[in-house]
Design a protein around this motif. Sequence first.
Motif, PDB file in Angstrom:
ATOM      1  N   ASP A  94       7.604   5.108   3.481  1.00  0.00           N
ATOM      2  CA  ASP A  94       8.496   4.075   2.958  1.00  0.00           C
ATOM      3  C   ASP A  94       8.763   4.286   1.477  1.00  0.00           C
ATOM      4  O   ASP A  94       9.880   4.076   0.997  1.00  0.00           O
ATOM      5  CB  ASP A  94       7.892   2.685   3.176  1.00  0.00           C
ATOM      6  CG  ASP A  94       7.791   2.333   4.653  1.00  0.00           C
ATOM      7  OD1 ASP A  94       8.518   2.962   5.451  1.00  0.00           O
ATOM      8  OD2 ASP A  94       6.985   1.453   5.003  1.00  0.00           O
ATOM      9  N   LEU A  95       7.731   4.707   0.759  1.00  0.00           N
ATOM     10  CA  LEU A  95       7.851   4.894  -0.678  1.00  0.00           C
ATOM     11  C   LEU A  95       8.862   5.987  -1.011  1.00  0.00           C
ATOM     12  O   LEU A  95       9.701   5.834  -1.901  1.00  0.00           O
ATOM     13  CB  LEU A  95       6.489   5.251  -1.269  1.00  0.00           C
ATOM     14  CG  LEU A  95       6.427   5.470  -2.770  1.00  0.00           C
ATOM     15  CD1 LEU A  95       6.712   4.186  -3.511  1.00  0.00           C
ATOM     16  CD2 LEU A  95       5.068   6.008  -3.171  1.00  0.00           C
TER      17      LEU A  95
ATOM     18  N   GLN B  66      11.365   6.881   0.625  1.00  0.00           N
ATOM     19  CA  GLN B  66      12.710   6.377   0.884  1.00  0.00           C
ATOM     20  C   GLN B  66      13.115   5.312  -0.130  1.00  0.00           C
ATOM     21  O   GLN B  66      14.288   5.156  -0.455  1.00  0.00           O
ATOM     22  CB  GLN B  66      12.780   5.795   2.299  1.00  0.00           C
ATOM     23  CG  GLN B  66      12.546   6.810   3.408  1.00  0.00           C
ATOM     24  CD  GLN B  66      12.562   6.179   4.788  1.00  0.00           C
ATOM     25  OE1 GLN B  66      12.816   4.978   4.926  1.00  0.00           O
ATOM     26  NE2 GLN B  66      12.288   6.966   5.805  1.00  0.00           N
ATOM     27  N   LEU B  67      12.121   4.596  -0.652  1.00  0.00           N
ATOM     28  CA  LEU B  67      12.408   3.486  -1.545  1.00  0.00           C
ATOM     29  C   LEU B  67      12.678   3.931  -2.972  1.00  0.00           C
ATOM     30  O   LEU B  67      13.536   3.360  -3.654  1.00  0.00           O
ATOM     31  CB  LEU B  67      11.227   2.507  -1.530  1.00  0.00           C
ATOM     32  CG  LEU B  67      11.287   1.321  -2.494  1.00  0.00           C
ATOM     33  CD1 LEU B  67      12.453   0.410  -2.133  1.00  0.00           C
ATOM     34  CD2 LEU B  67       9.981   0.559  -2.452  1.00  0.00           C
TER      35      LEU B  67
ATOM     36  N   LEU C  48      15.252   2.410  -6.231  1.00  0.00           N
ATOM     37  CA  LEU C  48      14.725   1.612  -7.326  1.00  0.00           C
ATOM     38  C   LEU C  48      15.415   1.893  -8.648  1.00  0.00           C
ATOM     39  O   LEU C  48      15.285   1.120  -9.597  1.00  0.00           O
ATOM     40  CB  LEU C  48      13.217   1.855  -7.486  1.00  0.00           C
ATOM     41  CG  LEU C  48      12.328   1.310  -6.369  1.00  0.00           C
ATOM     42  CD1 LEU C  48      10.869   1.597  -6.683  1.00  0.00           C
ATOM     43  CD2 LEU C  48      12.549  -0.177  -6.178  1.00  0.00           C
TER      44      LEU C  48
ATOM     45  N   MET D 243      15.550  -3.801  -8.267  1.00  0.00           N
ATOM     46  CA  MET D 243      14.574  -4.147  -7.241  1.00  0.00           C
ATOM     47  C   MET D 243      14.652  -5.643  -6.976  1.00  0.00           C
ATOM     48  O   MET D 243      14.851  -6.449  -7.897  1.00  0.00           O
ATOM     49  CB  MET D 243      13.171  -3.750  -7.706  1.00  0.00           C
ATOM     50  CG  MET D 243      12.108  -3.914  -6.645  1.00  0.00           C
ATOM     51  SD  MET D 243      10.482  -3.338  -7.211  1.00  0.00           S
ATOM     52  CE  MET D 243      10.031  -4.659  -8.329  1.00  0.00           C
TER      53      MET D 243
ATOM     54  N   THR E  26       7.492  -7.712  -1.293  1.00  0.00           N
ATOM     55  CA  THR E  26       8.645  -6.940  -0.839  1.00  0.00           C
ATOM     56  C   THR E  26       8.274  -5.461  -0.831  1.00  0.00           C
ATOM     57  O   THR E  26       7.214  -5.061  -1.322  1.00  0.00           O
ATOM     58  CB  THR E  26       9.855  -7.160  -1.766  1.00  0.00           C
ATOM     59  OG1 THR E  26       9.520  -6.712  -3.103  1.00  0.00           O
ATOM     60  CG2 THR E  26      10.244  -8.629  -1.813  1.00  0.00           C
ATOM     61  N   ARG E  27       9.174  -4.638  -0.302  1.00  0.00           N
ATOM     62  CA  ARG E  27       8.928  -3.188  -0.283  1.00  0.00           C
ATOM     63  C   ARG E  27       8.864  -2.634  -1.703  1.00  0.00           C
ATOM     64  O   ARG E  27       8.150  -1.670  -1.978  1.00  0.00           O
ATOM     65  CB  ARG E  27      10.035  -2.486   0.507  1.00  0.00           C
ATOM     66  CG  ARG E  27      10.055  -2.837   1.988  1.00  0.00           C
ATOM     67  CD  ARG E  27      11.145  -2.087   2.723  1.00  0.00           C
ATOM     68  NE  ARG E  27      10.922  -0.665   2.695  1.00  0.00           N
ATOM     69  CZ  ARG E  27      11.853   0.225   2.377  1.00  0.00           C
ATOM     70  NH1 ARG E  27      13.054  -0.183   2.030  1.00  0.00           N
ATOM     71  NH2 ARG E  27      11.584   1.510   2.390  1.00  0.00           N
ATOM     72  N   GLY E  28       9.630  -3.243  -2.605  1.00  0.00           N
ATOM     73  CA  GLY E  28       9.594  -2.786  -3.987  1.00  0.00           C
ATOM     74  C   GLY E  28       8.222  -2.979  -4.614  1.00  0.00           C
ATOM     75  O   GLY E  28       7.735  -2.121  -5.354  1.00  0.00           O
TER      76      GLY E  28
ATOM     77  N   ALA F 242       5.749  -0.279  -3.893  1.00  0.00           N
ATOM     78  CA  ALA F 242       5.864   0.907  -4.744  1.00  0.00           C
ATOM     79  C   ALA F 242       5.014   0.745  -5.997  1.00  0.00           C
ATOM     80  O   ALA F 242       4.331   1.681  -6.431  1.00  0.00           O
ATOM     81  CB  ALA F 242       7.327   1.140  -5.110  1.00  0.00           C
TER      82      ALA F 242
END
Length: 474
Positions: free
Chosen positions: A82-83, A85-86, A90, A94, A110-112, A115
């Motif tokens: 995931d990181l 891809q994230l 960013l 974010m 959150t996904r942010g 990270a």
Amino acid sequence: MAHTLKSLRYLNETKHILLQNENGPCPLLAAANALLLKGMLTLPQKIIRANVASIDDIINLLAERALKGQSNNPDSSHHIDDLLQLFPALQFGMDVNPKFTLGCCAYEFTRGLSAFDLMGMELVHGWLIDAQDELNGSVVGSKTYNELTSVIITGKEASGEIAKIERRIEELERESADKVEGIETTFEQEVSPITNSKELTEQGMDKLAITDSGDTDDRDDSIETQFVDLKTELGKQTKLFQDGTVVEEFLFNTSMQLTYYGLMELHNHVQEGSLCVFFRNNHFATLTKHNGTLYLLVTDLGYANVPDVVWEKLDDINGDTEYADQDFVKTKPQANVNAANGPSLSPEQLLAQSSITDADYQLALQLSRNENAINEQEGKMIAAATAASLEGLTLESGIDSGDLPAGIVNDNVPVSSMELAREEEDRLVAMQLQAKYEEDDGRDRLLRDERARQPRPQTRQEHGKKDKDGCAIS
């Protein structure tokens, strides 16, 4: 996208930070600068020589840092995917959804934020409600910013519902009043004239009792039930409207997204000398604490060539602060401290220029390596030929190689037979002849080129022709 570097001294060590040419939401930049100052992230020499880093360089460095930090955790593989891809997303910002009553590190996950966890970086904010503010505290509670915007929207919708309910109540009150008035009118028409007040009262009570029976009772119950339901709904909608008003006023009064209570909480939370990322007004900045004072790292490209502007003091919620140099000493007022002192080339232009410079550097480095390799190979071949000749001499004359002077025999060259020795000697001679041939051939080419450049002598016939045509000949 590219970012220019700025060199500074931090804790008696030379560090490089990344600058922004636009004031935008770049959480990657703030996290990278914090890690660079901590010494947990190092820029390659290629980037330092060019004085510029592309966004891809930054993403790769941070991803590598995150991967190293999670290498011992077998359960984090899906987070790493995931990181990767994230990280590219960013660079544009974010999604941060803070909470207002649970401390300066309270956010909706959150996904942010994952990270930041993988990079080992803390994200803080100072948009907090004073613990003694009971009204705002009771309405806001543990809600996030996104939930508060929903409260405002619901409150505005409730305002319209309240108006409808109030109109309906007025209609029911009129219907009830009309019914009572009709009962009184009918009573007056049907009751015969009676002079005795006692008899009139008894007859009126009987008539009212008759009128209140049957369908009239059901109608009264229906109106009363509607009254109760409308009053209950009116109370609910009024509460929603009041909550929406309270939240809207809170967000308006704290539009700077920093409160004095939040500033106090940041002082209590951030440790001396630590580095973290501070979120405010959709912007991310590197935050530290020095001698009990909070400072934000200045990353504006306009101050790239201004060594006296490195830190900005965070001690006021309205932005009325002061700058400090790399030693956290207050910057003296200067008329020429402005964006005009920045680099003449944009980060993108520096990045393009660095590609050419790096290509030249790599070419020179490769040529130097090739030359060293050739010299080393020639030295090994000469040593092999010498060792082969000596071994041949010892085999023919019976001389022991141990009797030869030190340094004559090369023990590192494996020569096992006379044929191998002669083969190496022949190869060396062939190489020398080839070099001699190339040198002679090059000399011949130079002579031919020199003769070709010399003017050809004129023949007598040509000379006479030019003279006859009237050319000026001395």
